[in-house]
Motif scaffolding. Structure first.
Motif, PDB file in Angstrom:
ATOM      1  N   LYS A   1      -2.632 -12.551 -16.924  1.00 59.71           N
ATOM      2  CA  LYS A   1      -1.395 -13.308 -16.730  1.00 59.71           C
ATOM      3  C   LYS A   1      -0.304 -12.390 -16.221  1.00 59.71           C
ATOM      4  O   LYS A   1      -0.077 -11.321 -16.793  1.00 59.71           O
ATOM      5  CB  LYS A   1      -0.954 -13.960 -18.040  1.00 59.71           C
ATOM      6  CG  LYS A   1       0.113 -15.023 -17.831  1.00 59.71           C
ATOM      7  CD  LYS A   1       0.709 -15.494 -19.139  1.00 59.71           C
ATOM      8  CE  LYS A   1       1.724 -14.508 -19.654  1.00 59.71           C
ATOM      9  NZ  LYS A   1       2.906 -14.403 -18.772  1.00 59.71           N
TER      10      LYS A   1
ATOM     11  N   GLY B   1       4.674 -17.683 -17.191  1.00 57.27           N
ATOM     12  CA  GLY B   1       4.123 -18.376 -18.334  1.00 57.27           C
ATOM     13  C   GLY B   1       3.293 -19.561 -17.914  1.00 57.27           C
ATOM     14  O   GLY B   1       3.567 -20.209 -16.913  1.00 57.27           O
ATOM     15  N   GLY B   2       2.254 -19.860 -18.688  1.00 56.46           N
ATOM     16  CA  GLY B   2       1.443 -21.036 -18.428  1.00 56.46           C
ATOM     17  C   GLY B   2       0.367 -20.869 -17.384  1.00 56.46           C
ATOM     18  O   GLY B   2      -0.361 -21.818 -17.094  1.00 56.46           O
ATOM     19  N   LYS B   3       0.198 -19.706 -16.795  1.00 49.88           N
ATOM     20  CA  LYS B   3      -0.771 -19.505 -15.727  1.00 49.88           C
ATOM     21  C   LYS B   3      -1.704 -18.354 -16.059  1.00 49.88           C
ATOM     22  O   LYS B   3      -1.426 -17.202 -15.750  1.00 49.88           O
ATOM     23  CB  LYS B   3      -0.074 -19.224 -14.401  1.00 49.88           C
ATOM     24  CG  LYS B   3       0.729 -20.384 -13.860  1.00 49.88           C
ATOM     25  CD  LYS B   3       1.336 -20.066 -12.507  1.00 49.88           C
ATOM     26  CE  LYS B   3       0.286 -19.971 -11.434  1.00 49.88           C
ATOM     27  NZ  LYS B   3       0.889 -19.811 -10.088  1.00 49.88           N
ATOM     28  N   LEU B   4      -2.815 -18.692 -16.681  1.00 49.19           N
ATOM     29  CA  LEU B   4      -3.845 -17.703 -16.943  1.00 49.19           C
ATOM     30  C   LEU B   4      -4.903 -17.770 -15.846  1.00 49.19           C
ATOM     31  O   LEU B   4      -5.276 -18.858 -15.402  1.00 49.19           O
ATOM     32  CB  LEU B   4      -4.532 -17.961 -18.287  1.00 49.19           C
ATOM     33  CG  LEU B   4      -3.812 -17.530 -19.571  1.00 49.19           C
ATOM     34  CD1 LEU B   4      -4.623 -17.932 -20.781  1.00 49.19           C
ATOM     35  CD2 LEU B   4      -3.588 -16.033 -19.566  1.00 49.19           C
TER      36      LEU B   4
ATOM     37  N   PHE C   1      -8.793 -16.748 -15.296  1.00 48.96           N
ATOM     38  CA  PHE C   1      -9.945 -16.414 -16.116  1.00 48.96           C
ATOM     39  C   PHE C   1     -11.087 -15.824 -15.285  1.00 48.96           C
ATOM     40  O   PHE C   1     -11.267 -16.156 -14.109  1.00 48.96           O
ATOM     41  CB  PHE C   1     -10.483 -17.663 -16.813  1.00 48.96           C
ATOM     42  CG  PHE C   1      -9.644 -18.138 -17.968  1.00 48.96           C
ATOM     43  CD1 PHE C   1      -8.578 -18.996 -17.767  1.00 48.96           C
ATOM     44  CD2 PHE C   1      -9.929 -17.718 -19.261  1.00 48.96           C
ATOM     45  CE1 PHE C   1      -7.800 -19.427 -18.826  1.00 48.96           C
ATOM     46  CE2 PHE C   1      -9.167 -18.147 -20.329  1.00 48.96           C
ATOM     47  CZ  PHE C   1      -8.101 -18.999 -20.113  1.00 48.96           C
TER      48      PHE C   1
ATOM     49  N   TYR D   1       6.000 -23.917 -22.140  1.00 51.99           N
ATOM     50  CA  TYR D   1       4.939 -23.928 -21.130  1.00 51.99           C
ATOM     51  C   TYR D   1       3.754 -24.765 -21.580  1.00 51.99           C
ATOM     52  O   TYR D   1       3.300 -24.634 -22.719  1.00 51.99           O
ATOM     53  CB  TYR D   1       4.438 -22.503 -20.863  1.00 51.99           C
ATOM     54  CG  TYR D   1       5.480 -21.544 -20.381  1.00 51.99           C
ATOM     55  CD1 TYR D   1       5.566 -20.262 -20.914  1.00 51.99           C
ATOM     56  CD2 TYR D   1       6.372 -21.892 -19.385  1.00 51.99           C
ATOM     57  CE1 TYR D   1       6.522 -19.362 -20.468  1.00 51.99           C
ATOM     58  CE2 TYR D   1       7.331 -20.999 -18.931  1.00 51.99           C
ATOM     59  CZ  TYR D   1       7.397 -19.736 -19.476  1.00 51.99           C
ATOM     60  OH  TYR D   1       8.335 -18.854 -19.034  1.00 51.99           O
TER      61      TYR D   1
ATOM     62  N   SER E   1      -0.147 -26.362 -19.836  1.00 57.30           N
ATOM     63  CA  SER E   1      -1.064 -26.202 -18.710  1.00 57.30           C
ATOM     64  C   SER E   1      -2.296 -27.069 -18.910  1.00 57.30           C
ATOM     65  O   SER E   1      -2.670 -27.369 -20.047  1.00 57.30           O
ATOM     66  CB  SER E   1      -1.521 -24.736 -18.594  1.00 57.30           C
ATOM     67  OG  SER E   1      -0.429 -23.845 -18.628  1.00 57.30           O
TER      68      SER E   1
ATOM     69  N   TYR F   1      -6.408 -27.019 -17.647  1.00 58.27           N
ATOM     70  CA  TYR F   1      -7.495 -26.280 -17.024  1.00 58.27           C
ATOM     71  C   TYR F   1      -8.745 -27.159 -17.020  1.00 58.27           C
ATOM     72  O   TYR F   1      -8.913 -28.022 -17.865  1.00 58.27           O
ATOM     73  CB  TYR F   1      -7.829 -25.009 -17.817  1.00 58.27           C
ATOM     74  CG  TYR F   1      -6.727 -23.985 -17.894  1.00 58.27           C
ATOM     75  CD1 TYR F   1      -5.754 -24.063 -18.893  1.00 58.27           C
ATOM     76  CD2 TYR F   1      -6.658 -22.927 -16.994  1.00 58.27           C
ATOM     77  CE1 TYR F   1      -4.745 -23.120 -18.979  1.00 58.27           C
ATOM     78  CE2 TYR F   1      -5.655 -21.981 -17.069  1.00 58.27           C
ATOM     79  CZ  TYR F   1      -4.697 -22.085 -18.068  1.00 58.27           C
ATOM     80  OH  TYR F   1      -3.703 -21.147 -18.143  1.00 58.27           O
TER      81      TYR F   1
ATOM     82  N   LEU G   1     -12.489 -20.946 -16.592  1.00 55.98           N
ATOM     83  CA  LEU G   1     -11.479 -21.991 -16.611  1.00 55.98           C
ATOM     84  C   LEU G   1     -10.585 -21.832 -15.391  1.00 55.98           C
ATOM     85  O   LEU G   1     -10.154 -20.715 -15.068  1.00 55.98           O
ATOM     86  CB  LEU G   1     -10.619 -21.911 -17.885  1.00 55.98           C
ATOM     87  CG  LEU G   1     -11.207 -22.497 -19.164  1.00 55.98           C
ATOM     88  CD1 LEU G   1     -12.313 -21.617 -19.730  1.00 55.98           C
ATOM     89  CD2 LEU G   1     -10.110 -22.728 -20.186  1.00 55.98           C
TER      90      LEU G   1
ATOM     91  N   LEU H   1      -7.062 -23.315 -13.382  1.00 55.68           N
ATOM     92  CA  LEU H   1      -5.798 -24.007 -13.622  1.00 55.68           C
ATOM     93  C   LEU H   1      -5.641 -25.189 -12.672  1.00 55.68           C
ATOM     94  O   LEU H   1      -5.770 -25.045 -11.455  1.00 55.68           O
ATOM     95  CB  LEU H   1      -4.641 -23.023 -13.442  1.00 55.68           C
ATOM     96  CG  LEU H   1      -3.242 -23.538 -13.721  1.00 55.68           C
ATOM     97  CD1 LEU H   1      -3.077 -23.887 -15.195  1.00 55.68           C
ATOM     98  CD2 LEU H   1      -2.215 -22.493 -13.306  1.00 55.68           C
TER      99      LEU H   1
ATOM    100  N   TYR I   1       0.487 -26.992 -14.133  1.00 56.37           N
ATOM    101  CA  TYR I   1       1.190 -26.430 -15.267  1.00 56.37           C
ATOM    102  C   TYR I   1       2.653 -26.854 -15.232  1.00 56.37           C
ATOM    103  O   TYR I   1       3.141 -27.381 -14.224  1.00 56.37           O
ATOM    104  CB  TYR I   1       1.051 -24.907 -15.313  1.00 56.37           C
ATOM    105  CG  TYR I   1       1.766 -24.176 -14.199  1.00 56.37           C
ATOM    106  CD1 TYR I   1       1.216 -24.102 -12.925  1.00 56.37           C
ATOM    107  CD2 TYR I   1       2.975 -23.534 -14.430  1.00 56.37           C
ATOM    108  CE1 TYR I   1       1.862 -23.436 -11.906  1.00 56.37           C
ATOM    109  CE2 TYR I   1       3.634 -22.860 -13.422  1.00 56.37           C
ATOM    110  CZ  TYR I   1       3.063 -22.806 -12.155  1.00 56.37           C
ATOM    111  OH  TYR I   1       3.699 -22.145 -11.149  1.00 56.37           O
TER     112      TYR I   1
ATOM    113  N   SER J   1       2.204 -22.558 -24.450  1.00 55.47           N
ATOM    114  CA  SER J   1       2.617 -21.211 -24.827  1.00 55.47           C
ATOM    115  C   SER J   1       4.130 -21.143 -24.895  1.00 55.47           C
ATOM    116  O   SER J   1       4.844 -21.920 -24.254  1.00 55.47           O
ATOM    117  CB  SER J   1       2.077 -20.163 -23.844  1.00 55.47           C
ATOM    118  OG  SER J   1       2.504 -20.430 -22.531  1.00 55.47           O
TER     119      SER J   1
ATOM    120  N   ASN K   1       3.802 -14.683 -25.234  1.00 61.05           N
ATOM    121  CA  ASN K   1       3.119 -15.359 -24.132  1.00 61.05           C
ATOM    122  C   ASN K   1       1.662 -15.700 -24.413  1.00 61.05           C
ATOM    123  O   ASN K   1       0.841 -15.678 -23.520  1.00 61.05           O
ATOM    124  CB  ASN K   1       3.173 -14.479 -22.874  1.00 61.05           C
ATOM    125  CG  ASN K   1       4.404 -14.776 -22.042  1.00 61.05           C
ATOM    126  OD1 ASN K   1       4.418 -15.713 -21.274  1.00 61.05           O
ATOM    127  ND2 ASN K   1       5.427 -13.984 -22.226  1.00 61.05           N
TER     128      ASN K   1
ATOM    129  N   GLN L   1      -1.314 -18.207 -25.050  1.00 61.95           N
ATOM    130  CA  GLN L   1      -1.633 -19.613 -24.845  1.00 61.95           C
ATOM    131  C   GLN L   1      -2.521 -20.129 -25.968  1.00 61.95           C
ATOM    132  O   GLN L   1      -3.515 -19.487 -26.328  1.00 61.95           O
ATOM    133  CB  GLN L   1      -2.325 -19.827 -23.500  1.00 61.95           C
ATOM    134  CG  GLN L   1      -1.374 -19.765 -22.334  1.00 61.95           C
ATOM    135  CD  GLN L   1      -1.862 -20.550 -21.122  1.00 61.95           C
ATOM    136  OE1 GLN L   1      -3.030 -20.832 -20.975  1.00 61.95           O
ATOM    137  NE2 GLN L   1      -0.930 -20.894 -20.255  1.00 61.95           N
TER     138      GLN L   1
END
Lengths: 115, 113
Positions: A95, A100-103, A105, B31, B33, B35, B43, B45, B48, B94, B100, B102
């Motif tokens: 990240k 925030g909110g954007k992982l 993977f 936040y 999101s 996925y 996973l 996205l 979001y 999050s 941070n 999630q």
């Protein structure tokens, strides 16, 4: 764009032994976070450990520790004294510091702990 | 402590049907999101939100709509389901600030026939 790569689709380890899961990532950012999540057969995503890129010290959580090599863009997870309950899919995630909110993977590594 | 709640847990749709996957969190997180998880791909996205009234696209937004009218809720809409949308869907939330981290819901397994 950032990418995360887990090159080991499957791994197995004997109970009580140590295993290391690999993760590499690609980014031009200097500040970011890295995570390992565990997904057991229940499907629930569980945070295992978290590393902040500006911290040189490797994170540890009980039997779980990481080897964070920022220059090499490597973030491996070591599980010591493996237990049957560690059997799960493990995901490495990235990240950006201010996003925030954007992982992002990796593909995941399926770990089997054998008795 | 409920955390992130997703409903339903399982759903079967026919091609062309519409539906909404619900997501609610009680942690006052800014936040949220969505996925999707597909075998061998981790996973990815979909959409979001960084707060009520603000949404943005992720990596795979096509075929999905979202809105965020309250801090607590972040529904995901499939307007015309396609077999390619067969997947497991996760909602996450999050907090702002240094942690941070999630937190994920339990997931929804969706099959589109």
């Amino acid at each position: 764009a950032q990418t995360v790569t887990q090159s080991q689709p499957e791994m197995s380890v004997q109970e009580a032994e140590t295993v290391t899961l690999s993760c590499t990532y690609d980014t031009s950012e200097n500040n970011y976070y890295l995570f390992w999540y565990k997904q057991p057969p229940s499907r629930q995503m569980i945070l295992v450990i978290r590393q902040e890129a500006y911290k040189q010290q490797n994170a540890t959580e009980n039997r779980f520790s990481v080897n964070f090599q920022k220059a090499a863009k490597s973030f491996s997870l070591k599980i010591s004294d493996s237990q049957l309950g560690d059997t799960a899919m493990y995901f490495c995630a990235f990240k950006r510091y201010n996003q925030g909110g954007k992982l992002i993977f990796g593909q995941g590594t399926e770990l089997s702990v054998k008795p | 402590n409920a955390g992130v709640t997703q409903t339903p847990k399982f759903q079967v749709l026919k091609t062309g049907q519409s539906m909404t996957l619900q997501c609610a969190q009680d942690m006052n997180h800014e936040y949220m999101s969505w996925y999707r998880q597909d075998p061998g791909m981790g996973l990815r996205l979909i959409h979001y939100s960084v707060g009520a009234g603000i949404t943005d696209q992720g990596e795979v937004p096509n075929g999905y709509n979202v809105s965020r009218s309250t801090t607590e809720d972040f529904p995901l809409r499939l307007l015309s389901a396609a077999p390619s949308q067969t997947s497991v869907y996760f909602c996450a939330s999050s907090e702002t600030g240094a942690k941070n981290i999630q937190y994920f819901g339990a997931g929804t397994r969706l099959s589109v026939l």
